[in-house]
Motif scaffolding. Structure first.
Motif, PDB file in Angstrom:
ATOM      1  N   TYR A  18      47.922 -39.980  15.193  1.00 20.71           N
ATOM      2  CA  TYR A  18      47.862 -38.531  14.979  1.00 20.71           C
ATOM      3  C   TYR A  18      47.926 -37.748  15.844  1.00 20.71           C
ATOM      4  CZ  TYR A  18      46.399 -34.369  12.044  1.00 20.71           C
ATOM      5  OH  TYR A  18      46.456 -33.238  11.460  1.00 20.71           O
ATOM      6  N   TYR A  19      47.032 -37.910  16.914  1.00 21.33           N
ATOM      7  CA  TYR A  19      47.031 -37.008  18.093  1.00 21.33           C
ATOM      8  C   TYR A  19      48.290 -36.948  18.830  1.00 21.33           C
ATOM      9  CZ  TYR A  19      46.516 -40.297  22.222  1.00 21.33           C
ATOM     10  OH  TYR A  19      46.432 -41.239  23.159  1.00 21.33           O
ATOM     11  N   GLN A  20      49.274 -37.665  18.624  1.00 19.88           N
ATOM     12  CA  GLN A  20      50.610 -37.476  19.341  1.00 19.88           C
ATOM     13  C   GLN A  20      51.181 -36.296  18.585  1.00 19.88           C
ATOM     14  OE1 GLN A  20      51.149 -41.936  19.065  1.00 19.88           O
ATOM     15  NE2 GLN A  20      52.638 -41.365  20.365  1.00 19.88           N
ATOM     16  N   LEU A  21      51.292 -36.377  17.466  1.00 16.89           N
ATOM     17  CA  LEU A  21      51.907 -35.214  16.290  1.00 16.89           C
ATOM     18  C   LEU A  21      50.871 -34.069  16.726  1.00 16.89           C
ATOM     19  CD1 LEU A  21      52.284 -37.002  12.970  1.00 16.89           C
ATOM     20  CD2 LEU A  21      54.019 -36.021  14.482  1.00 16.89           C
ATOM     21  N   THR A  22      49.677 -33.990  16.809  1.00 14.71           N
ATOM     22  CA  THR A  22      49.144 -32.702  17.133  1.00 14.71           C
ATOM     23  C   THR A  22      49.725 -32.169  18.573  1.00 14.71           C
ATOM     24  OG1 THR A  22      47.001 -33.747  17.803  1.00 14.71           O
ATOM     25  CG2 THR A  22      47.209 -33.154  15.414  1.00 14.71           C
ATOM     26  N   MET A  23      49.627 -33.178  19.251  1.00 17.43           N
ATOM     27  CA  MET A  23      50.106 -32.620  20.727  1.00 17.43           C
ATOM     28  C   MET A  23      51.446 -31.949  20.677  1.00 17.43           C
ATOM     29  SD  MET A  23      48.515 -35.227  23.551  1.00 17.43           S
ATOM     30  CE  MET A  23      48.686 -36.879  22.526  1.00 17.43           C
ATOM     31  N   ALA A  24      52.421 -32.981  19.883  1.00 18.03           N
ATOM     32  CA  ALA A  24      53.618 -32.287  19.899  1.00 18.03           C
ATOM     33  C   ALA A  24      53.837 -31.122  19.351  1.00 18.03           C
ATOM     34  CB  ALA A  24      54.393 -33.642  18.705  1.00 18.03           C
ATOM     35  N   TYR A  25      52.966 -30.703  18.248  1.00 16.77           N
ATOM     36  CA  TYR A  25      53.015 -29.406  17.635  1.00 16.77           C
ATOM     37  C   TYR A  25      52.558 -28.508  18.706  1.00 16.77           C
ATOM     38  CZ  TYR A  25      51.874 -25.816  14.184  1.00 16.77           C
ATOM     39  OH  TYR A  25      51.738 -24.646  13.374  1.00 16.77           O
ATOM     40  N   ALA A  26      51.372 -28.832  19.319  1.00 14.91           N
ATOM     41  CA  ALA A  26      50.928 -27.673  20.302  1.00 14.91           C
ATOM     42  C   ALA A  26      52.001 -27.676  21.599  1.00 14.91           C
ATOM     43  CB  ALA A  26      49.545 -28.303  20.730  1.00 14.91           C
ATOM     44  N   TYR A  27      52.642 -28.451  22.000  1.00 14.81           N
ATOM     45  CA  TYR A  27      53.667 -28.503  22.943  1.00 14.81           C
ATOM     46  C   TYR A  27      54.701 -27.526  22.465  1.00 14.81           C
ATOM     47  CZ  TYR A  27      52.299 -32.836  25.568  1.00 14.81           C
ATOM     48  OH  TYR A  27      51.672 -33.659  26.588  1.00 14.81           O
ATOM     49  N   TRP A  28      55.138 -27.673  21.321  1.00 11.78           N
ATOM     50  CA  TRP A  28      56.254 -27.063  20.667  1.00 11.78           C
ATOM     51  C   TRP A  28      55.774 -25.595  20.820  1.00 11.78           C
ATOM     52  CZ3 TRP A  28      56.239 -24.598  15.937  1.00 11.78           C
ATOM     53  CH2 TRP A  28      57.228 -24.059  15.363  1.00 11.78           C
ATOM     54  N   LYS A  29      54.514 -25.344  20.319  1.00 10.67           N
ATOM     55  CA  LYS A  29      53.938 -23.701  20.264  1.00 10.67           C
ATOM     56  C   LYS A  29      54.062 -23.041  21.422  1.00 10.67           C
ATOM     57  CE  LYS A  29      52.250 -22.307  15.889  1.00 10.67           C
ATOM     58  NZ  LYS A  29      51.933 -21.052  15.498  1.00 10.67           N
ATOM     59  N   SER A  30      53.499 -23.853  22.574  1.00  9.55           N
ATOM     60  CA  SER A  30      53.284 -23.372  23.857  1.00  9.55           C
ATOM     61  C   SER A  30      54.738 -23.299  24.778  1.00  9.55           C
ATOM     62  CB  SER A  30      51.881 -24.099  24.322  1.00  9.55           C
ATOM     63  OG  SER A  30      52.258 -25.409  24.368  1.00  9.55           O
ATOM     64  N   GLY A  31      56.020 -23.718  24.097  1.00  7.00           N
ATOM     65  CA  GLY A  31      56.838 -23.483  24.705  1.00  7.00           C
ATOM     66  C   GLY A  31      57.060 -24.907  25.957  1.00  7.00           C
ATOM     67  N   LYS A  32      56.486 -25.897  25.732  1.00  3.88           N
ATOM     68  CA  LYS A  32      56.389 -26.944  26.572  1.00  3.88           C
ATOM     69  C   LYS A  32      57.289 -28.299  26.231  1.00  3.88           C
ATOM     70  CE  LYS A  32      53.052 -27.984  29.558  1.00  3.88           C
ATOM     71  NZ  LYS A  32      53.584 -27.184  31.007  1.00  3.88           N
ATOM     72  N   ALA A  33      57.691 -28.126  25.027  1.00  3.61           N
ATOM     73  CA  ALA A  33      58.100 -29.073  24.265  1.00  3.61           C
ATOM     74  C   ALA A  33      59.379 -29.919  25.267  1.00  3.61           C
ATOM     75  CB  ALA A  33      58.758 -29.041  22.939  1.00  3.61           C
ATOM     76  N   GLU A  34      60.243 -29.021  25.702  1.00  2.00           N
ATOM     77  CA  GLU A  34      61.399 -29.548  26.053  1.00  2.00           C
ATOM     78  C   GLU A  34      61.324 -29.578  27.818  1.00  2.00           C
ATOM     79  OE1 GLU A  34      64.459 -29.984  24.357  1.00  2.00           O
ATOM     80  OE2 GLU A  34      63.322 -29.637  22.609  1.00  2.00           O
ATOM     81  N   GLU A  35      60.114 -29.430  28.259  1.00  2.00           N
ATOM     82  CA  GLU A  35      59.896 -29.727  30.069  1.00  2.00           C
ATOM     83  C   GLU A  35      60.248 -31.049  30.061  1.00  2.00           C
ATOM     84  OE1 GLU A  35      56.214 -28.357  31.445  1.00  2.00           O
ATOM     85  OE2 GLU A  35      56.450 -26.424  30.701  1.00  2.00           O
ATOM     86  N   GLU A  36      60.704 -31.442  31.460  1.00  2.00           N
ATOM     87  CA  GLU A  36      61.183 -32.949  31.548  1.00  2.00           C
ATOM     88  C   GLU A  36      60.045 -33.534  32.282  1.00  2.00           C
ATOM     89  OE1 GLU A  36      64.654 -33.309  33.742  1.00  2.00           O
ATOM     90  OE2 GLU A  36      64.698 -35.291  33.193  1.00  2.00           O
ATOM     91  N   ALA A  37      59.731 -34.579  31.475  1.00  2.00           N
ATOM     92  CA  ALA A  37      58.530 -35.475  31.871  1.00  2.00           C
ATOM     93  C   ALA A  37      58.751 -36.973  32.419  1.00  2.00           C
ATOM     94  CB  ALA A  37      57.621 -35.528  31.035  1.00  2.00           C
ATOM     95  N   VAL A  38      58.029 -37.652  33.247  1.00  2.00           N
ATOM     96  CA  VAL A  38      58.216 -39.101  33.301  1.00  2.00           C
ATOM     97  C   VAL A  38      56.946 -39.765  32.972  1.00  2.00           C
ATOM     98  CG1 VAL A  38      58.455 -40.861  34.707  1.00  2.00           C
ATOM     99  CG2 VAL A  38      59.760 -38.988  34.877  1.00  2.00           C
ATOM    100  N   PHE A  39      56.829 -40.773  32.096  1.00  2.00           N
ATOM    101  CA  PHE A  39      55.780 -41.401  31.713  1.00  2.00           C
ATOM    102  C   PHE A  39      55.863 -42.913  31.935  1.00  2.00           C
ATOM    103  CE2 PHE A  39      52.820 -39.105  28.617  1.00  2.00           C
ATOM    104  CZ  PHE A  39      53.662 -37.901  28.741  1.00  2.00           C
ATOM    105  N   ASN A  40      54.756 -43.711  32.494  1.00  2.00           N
ATOM    106  CA  ASN A  40      55.013 -45.169  32.575  1.00  2.00           C
ATOM    107  C   ASN A  40      54.060 -45.821  31.507  1.00  2.00           C
ATOM    108  OD1 ASN A  40      56.604 -44.811  35.016  1.00  2.00           O
ATOM    109  ND2 ASN A  40      55.208 -44.252  36.256  1.00  2.00           N
TER     110      ASN A  40
END
Ligand SMILES: Nc1ncnc2c1ncn2[C@@H]1O[C@H](COP(=O)(O)OP(=O)(O)OP(=O)(O)O)[C@@H](O)[C@H]1O
Ligand SMILES: O=P(O)(O)OC[C@H]1O[C@H](OP(=O)(O)OP(=O)(O)O)[C@H](O)[C@@H]1O
Ligand SMILES: O=C(O)c1cccnc1
Ligand SMILES: [Mg+2]
Length: 494
Positions: A18-40
């Motif tokens: 569930y926390y992935q969805l809440t983070m996803a929502y908050a990334y979207w709200k704060s305008g960060k959703a489309e920033e490019e990232a790298v995860f390992n």
């Protein structure tokens, strides 16, 4: 709920925390959703106190990502989630955004059947921050278990020194997928067959088996039970001989073996499932040999694992086929691999990668920052060392030093020019499009064997294995050290 039909409703996209969805929502709200990232995705310690880990599960990841899409039912479910005051948890506009979201990440990963080591990226995901974050838990779920079981199977098969190991785990496996995924991973790790018929049907794994004590108990005598089984399966006769008395049992098996021989058929062997397996296998071997059955095989089962098999080998037990269930498919002595999925870098407004570090009191838990990759150096066919380095970082082909990420005093000097190099991360998806041809399960199994053969036996022993050198290229090591110190200063850590 009909588990056979309704369980996944055609979509696995909500197989997340569930926390992935809440983070996803908050990334979207704060305008960060489309920033490019790298995860390992990587693990920090080999399972089973071992010296190697065998990667498995990528095919499931490829399938998951290829079908990554929020379905109408998924969105209805999320839309109905309410806060305590009755308001919606997720804005309608956010759900519309999820509805339009198409998987668009780059994924590079080690292939199934590759031997891997702590801290090495097994999967690298590059793309919009929101998508990378949504993949965290499904990827871990899909990779952790199969990698664990493939590694356990490899250890068991190495102890059996090339003799057949039959996987018998279905009855004690952790539910449906725990059984199916375990049968698949056990085959990759070297098992020659499974008793799980559905795994045979779904994955094309050879199925095999003997018979149970209940078969013997269903007849007035053991001899009659053996005769009836031989009548039904004259070409597949492995008799379970320990229902009443193992020595009497082998004598009955020999009687039926002689009857079969008169009909031009050969008894395949016998199975032992209790008692001292070293003692009984040797007694049984002597009786079979004396009776003219030197080729009849002795199958052993009963709570076996790599340690008991290795002990039985040391005791010179006369066993040549090993049936292994519970301890293999449940990874009994270590029920989870601890792979994690961490942010390594984020692109800044200038389009440069900014490496990210997570501090921890335990140095083992401080991640490797930056957009990095991993190379393996081979001398002839033998793996000599792995190097983790920043993507695009030039390094000398002359003499270089690699530094152990968990102990910077452990260093190894290598001369890349003398070795063959292999890029361990292979391109799997580019901008959401699949670029990888999935190998067949048999090809993966062959690769696993070849990979295991390329490592010195000292890394594969069960007790106190010799550490295989994996290190950071110097520039990456310095970057990591700088970031650790800077982050400690900025965040007021001691
Ligand atoms: N010679 C041996 N050396 C080491 N371990 C052995 C040897 N023979 C059997 N074992 C192992 O010892 C354990 C014996 O377990 P246990 O005492 O529960 O079984 P059993 O009484 O022989 O059989 P069951 O309970 O199925 O009738 C099993 O894990 C078996 O694989
Ligand atoms: O021991 P595992 O590695 O899990 O292998 C599978 C076991 O399953 C069967 O019997 P089951 O355990 O059901 O009954 P039994 O041991 O009491 O005969 C078989 O005879 C093995 O013992
Ligand atoms: O075929 C067998 O002998 C078998 C299958 C499953 C579990 N134990 C034994
Ligand atoms: Mg048992």
């Amino acid at each position: 709920m009909k588990i056979t039909k309704d369980l996944y409703q055609g979509s696995l996209t909500l197989l997340l925390d569930y926390y992935q969805l809440t983070m996803a929502y908050a990334y979207w709200k704060s305008g960060k959703a489309e920033e490019e990232a790298v995860f390992n995705l990587f693990f920090r310690k080999h399972p089973f106190n071992g010296g190697f880990t065998l990667a498995a599960g990528l095919e499931y990841v490829v399938d998951f990502c290829s079908n990554f899409k929020f379905s109408k039912e998924d969105l209805n479910y999320l839309g109905a989630m309410k806060n305590q005051d009755g308001s919606r948890v997720f804005d309608k506009a956010f759900l519309d955004y999820l509805k339009e979201m198409d998987f668009s990440c780059d994924i590079d990963a080690v292939e199934e059947g590759t031997v891997v080591f702590p801290n090495e990226p097994m999967i690298r995901v590059k793309g919009p921050l929101i998508q990378c974050q949504l993949l965290e838990t499904p990827l871990l779920n899909l990779i952790n278990f199969q990698t664990l079981i493939a590694t356990k199977a490899a250890r068991i098969n190495l102890s059996a020194k090339g003799e057949s190991v039959l996987e018998f785990g279905l009855r004690r496996a952790q539910g449906i997928d725990g059984a199916l995924a375990a049968s698949r991973a056990a085959y990759i790790g070297g098992c020659s067959s499974t008793s799980n018929v559905m795994a045979g049907k779904l994955f094309g794994i050879p199925v095999s088996g003997t018979h149970a004590h209940s078969w013997i108990m269903a007849f007035p005598s053991e001899l009659e039970a053996f005769e009836a089984y031989a009548g039904a399966f004259p070409d597949k006769t492995t008799f379970l001989i320990d229902t009443y008395d193992t020595i009497n049992g082998v004598k009955n098996a020999i009687k039926v073996g002689l009857q079969l021989r008169e009909k031009g058929k050969e008894m395949l062997g016998v199975r032992l499932d209790s008692g001292d397996l070293a003692y009984y296998s040797n007694e049984v071997r002597t009786l079979l040999d004396k009776a003219g059955f030197p080729d009849a095989k002795i199958v052993a089962s009963n709570d076996l694992d790599e340690h008991i098999i290795s002990s039985l080998k040391n005791q010179e037990a006369s066993i040549s086929v090993w049936g292994v269930g519970t301890k293999l498919v449940t990874a009994y002595d270590q029920p989870a691999l601890g792979a994690v999925y961490k942010l390594a870098a984020l692109k800044n407004s200038k389009g440069e990668w900014e490496p990210k570090i997570k501090l921890s009191q335990q140095s083992l838990k401080i991640n490797i920052p930056g957009y990095h990759t991993v190379k393996r150096f081979y001398s002839k066919d033998k793996a000599v060392a792995d190097m983790i380095h920043l993507e695009g970082q030039e390094y000398t082909k002359g003499s270089l030093v690699i530094i152990d990420p968990s102990d910077q005093t452990r260093r190894k000097r290598i001369m890349p020019a003398f070795y063959q190099e292999e890029e361990l991360l292979k391109p799997i998806f580019k901008k959401g499009k699949k670029k990888y041809k999935l190998p067949s399960l048999d090809e993966i199994k062959v690769k696993a064997k070849k990979q295991l053969d390329s490592f010195d036996k000292t890394h594969k022993r069960l007790v106190n294995p010799h550490l295989y050198p994996v290190g950071l290229e110097e520039n990456l090591h310095h970057l990591r050290m700088e970031l650790i110190l800077k982050s400690k200063e900025e965040n007021g850590a001691d």
